[in-house]
Write an enzyme that holds these catalytic residues in place. Structure first.
Site, short mmCIF file in Angstrom:
data_model
loop_
_atom_site.label_atom_id
_atom_site.label_comp_id
_atom_site.label_asym_id
_atom_site.label_seq_id
_atom_site.Cartn_x
_atom_site.Cartn_y
_atom_site.Cartn_z
N CYS A 365 -65.05 54.82 -61.30
CA CYS A 365 -66.47 54.91 -61.63
C CYS A 365 -67.21 55.68 -60.54
O CYS A 365 -67.17 55.30 -59.36
CB CYS A 365 -67.07 53.52 -61.80
SG CYS A 365 -68.80 53.55 -62.31
N LYS A 404 -57.13 52.48 -62.78
CA LYS A 404 -57.72 53.76 -63.20
C LYS A 404 -58.37 54.41 -61.98
O LYS A 404 -59.24 53.81 -61.33
CB LYS A 404 -58.78 53.49 -64.28
CG LYS A 404 -59.62 54.71 -64.66
CD LYS A 404 -58.85 55.65 -65.55
CE LYS A 404 -59.75 56.67 -66.24
NZ LYS A 404 -60.54 57.51 -65.35
N HIS A 434 -57.78 60.34 -63.79
CA HIS A 434 -58.78 61.27 -64.33
C HIS A 434 -58.78 62.50 -63.43
O HIS A 434 -58.97 62.38 -62.22
CB HIS A 434 -60.17 60.60 -64.34
CG HIS A 434 -61.24 61.46 -64.95
ND1 HIS A 434 -62.53 61.03 -65.08
CD2 HIS A 434 -61.21 62.70 -65.46
CE1 HIS A 434 -63.26 61.97 -65.66
NE2 HIS A 434 -62.47 63.00 -65.88
N ASN A 466 -55.93 61.94 -68.03
CA ASN A 466 -57.22 61.82 -68.68
C ASN A 466 -58.11 63.00 -68.31
O ASN A 466 -58.21 63.35 -67.15
CB ASN A 466 -57.88 60.50 -68.26
CG ASN A 466 -59.32 60.37 -68.72
OD1 ASN A 466 -60.17 59.94 -67.96
ND2 ASN A 466 -59.61 60.73 -69.93
#
Length: 623
Positions: A365, A404, A434, A466
């Site tokens: 995030c 993640k 990501h 991703n």
């Protein structure tokens, strides 16, 4: 890359929508005239050429014009000061729940109750019904909202009696459609801090005594199931027999499940290699949207990011993010936190109270609110805390733990390749990467070359990639990079939010030229799912409308396949103004809030008089 015959100007686009599609032929004629006079130049270049010619004619006044012309600031980030009106504010006079549920004489608040108890008085003030059919009554044979339902005429009989289709209701009797709710008893225990965190406290005691860090939790170091365990019913690193508390006399068979910790090989495996993973999406990744994606072929779904401290406090709004529909066969939840004590306790809480197939840690995030508190991407720079969180959560979970992450914090300094081998040692079952840094946020292109390098380093641990997946061709290129699978929808603009049928395109290996009527049917399904989930009363209708409008702020970025000159559409390309093949297709391409509201009114009826809406992200709309 649109075909030139569909391109138009901003003024013509909105004039067409205001006219309701009646002047389509006139607009086409004007467009043809513009094309013939443009000497085969694209509109963007033509506009730039006209501006240059004007600047050349008036060079003397150029400096003054630049001073007078206000700087165009790029719209980005969140609309933090947007008007936030709660759905229950749109109904001034509400009926007491005791009346709706059939026990009017048993209202706990008595004369102090601020809601209405007179059904006739409520109906006199109730807004008009929105339709002839109630999706809850048609699906389940009974609408629990009774007279408050905005589609009440479908199931209200004489004397405002709530009708029941007994045969249909019997089919659903005893079936649990949505799991992972928050019972009142559990909420009270959390609020009074009476929930016992035995495994988490044991791990945290090890941290405080200096035995934390590497090896803490024990279960992550034992990879060979044939190796003997130290002590009876204890894994390495846990309390030995000499440190165990005195035994308590019990009746019946004696089990050791309260002291035995699962070894990695005994935990349930997360077998999702090669599957399509719908990523957790804040705001838009709600249960009704996941049902839509599941219908189009998503294999793995995950709830929205939940803050661990809010879960530990028993906040109902945060626990709502953990709800799981019965159609979600492989489902996980994502947690965000910055410290090992809260994250480990939250993991134990969820392990004992809800049904999930995996738990994911959000270390990707980028938003300031999370980063400045040490969570999200900040954990990539706090390796000790990161390790303690992963080891602690893994020691208390009976399901696989996934992580993640991003490529790093700074744009040109990648650190994921250094962290991934350590995450594997700490006990995580899978990593999702990501291909952007925190500084990049969701701009620029994802670095798939770097993702491929990290996939080789992560082996044998699965690594999902991703970023920038908007077509089956993008997915095929990603899978050729050597990743175990692909996660779709975390980036903004978001692949699955722009086209939720992307999962079907990937599985069937084709570009789907979906019509505007088919897309409208998808919105209709989402609306029905929303009414099932949030309710068919005024509060539920307006909550469904709110999330529908947030989704429409992404859907408007989709360009129909039949309008493209070159396939596929790129996820970072902002669509120009164009006229679709019919009025509805053009309306869905509008980036104006008022047009999104018009679409919502086609599905949920007119908005309340005091209705306001502004999307969460500034870049998504203008007025």
């Amino acid at each position: 890359p649109l075909a030139r015959r569909f391109l138009t100007s901003k003024e013509q686009f909105h004039a067409y929508l205001r006219a309701g599609g009646e002047e389509e032929e006139e607009e086409e004629k004007k467009e043809e005239e513009q094309v013939s006079s443009s000497q085969s130049e694209p509109p963007a270049k033509r506009v730039k050429a006209e501006e240059l010619s004007r600047d050349g004619e008036s060079q003397g006044n150029a400096g003054e014009e630049e001073k007078e012309r206000p700087e165009k600031k790029r719209a980005r980030g969140q609309n933090k000061s947007r008007p936030c009106m709660k759905p229950n504010s749109y109904e001034q006079s509400r009926l007491c729940p005791s009346v709706t549920q059939g026990w009017a004489g048993q209202c706990h608040f008595g004369p102090r109750c601020r809601f209405l108890h007179d059904v006739s008085e409520y109906l006199a003030r109730k807004p008009a019904d929105l339709g002839q059919r109630c999706v809850l009554f048609d699906t389940f044979g009974r609408c629990p909202y009774g007279v408050t339902c905005r589609f009440g005429r479908a199931h209200l009989g004489d004397g405002h009696q709530n009708l029941v289709n007994a045969a249909l209701a019997q089919q659903w009797e005893g079936k649990l459609l949505v799991r992972n709710g928050l019972p009142k008893e559990l909420q009270q225990r959390l609020r009074k801090r009476k929930f016992s965190f035995q495994k988490a406290e044991e791990f945290l005691r090890g941290l405080r005594s200096g035995k934390g860090g590497k090896g803490t939790g024990g279960s992550t170091e034992m990879s060979d199931c044939t190796a003997p365990q130290e002590g009876l019913g204890h894994s390495p690193g846990s309390r030995g027999a000499e440190d165990a508390p005195p035994s308590i006399p019990t009746l019946g068979p004696l089990t050791d499940e309260d002291v035995t910790r699962l070894r990695p090989c005994e935990k349930k495996k997360l077998e999702i290699q090669g599957k399509l993973y719908l990523a957790p999406l804040t705001t838009c990744g709600n249960l009704p949207f996941r049902r839509v994606c599941k219908r189009f072929g998503a294999d793995v779904t995950c709830g929205e990011m939940a803050v661990c401290t809010n879960l530990l406090q028993g906040q109902a709004s945060e626990w709502a993010l953990l709800k799981r529909h019965h159609t979600e066969d492989i489902f996980g939840v994502q947690l965000e936190g910055a410290f090992p004590d809260t994250m480990t306790k939250c993991a134990e809480l969820l392990n004992r109270t809800i049904e999930v197939d995996f738990v994911d840690i959000n270390v990707g995030c980028p938003i300031d609110l999370v980063y400045k508190k040490g969570g999200g991407c900040a954990l990539m720079t706090r390796s000790n805390k990161f390790e303690q969180i992963v080891r602690g959560m893994n020691s208390v979970l009976d399901v696989p733990l996934t992580v993640k992450i991003r490529t790093g914090v700074q744009e040109k300094i990648n650190v994921a390749h250094k962290i991934i081998p350590r995450i594997r040692e700490w006990g995580a079952s899978m990593v999702t990467l990501h291909g952007r840094s925190r500084e990049q946020r969701y701009t620029r292109s994802a670095d798939w070359e770097y993702i491929a390098e990290c996939a080789r380093i992560a082996s044998p641990m699965p690594l999902f990639g991703n970023g920038d997946i908007l077509s089956y061709e993008d997915a095929n290129r990603a899978m050729q990079m050597g990743v175990s699978g692909i996660m779709i929808a975390k980036q903004v603009p978001v692949g699955a939010l722009i086209k939720p049928w992307l999962f079907t395109e990937i599985k069937e290996q084709r570009h789907w030229d979906i019509s505007s009527s088919e897309r409208f049917d998808i919105l209709k399904d989402f609306t029905n799912y929303g009414l099932e989930h949030w309710g068919s009363d005024t509060q539920g209708v307006e909550k469904t409308r709110k999330f529908l409008l947030e989704w429409l702020s992404f859907l408007c970025r989709y360009i129909p396949v039949g309008l493209l000159e070159h396939l596929p559409q790129r996820i970072n390309e902002r669509p120009p103004y164009y006229l679709g093949r019919d009025y509805l297709e053009t309306l869905m391409a509008s980036q104006n809030v008022d047009d999104w509201i018009k679409i919502s009114e086609l599905l949920l009826g007119p908005v309340p008089p005091s209705f306001t809406f502004l999307p969460k992200h500034k870049a998504n709309s203008y007025r």
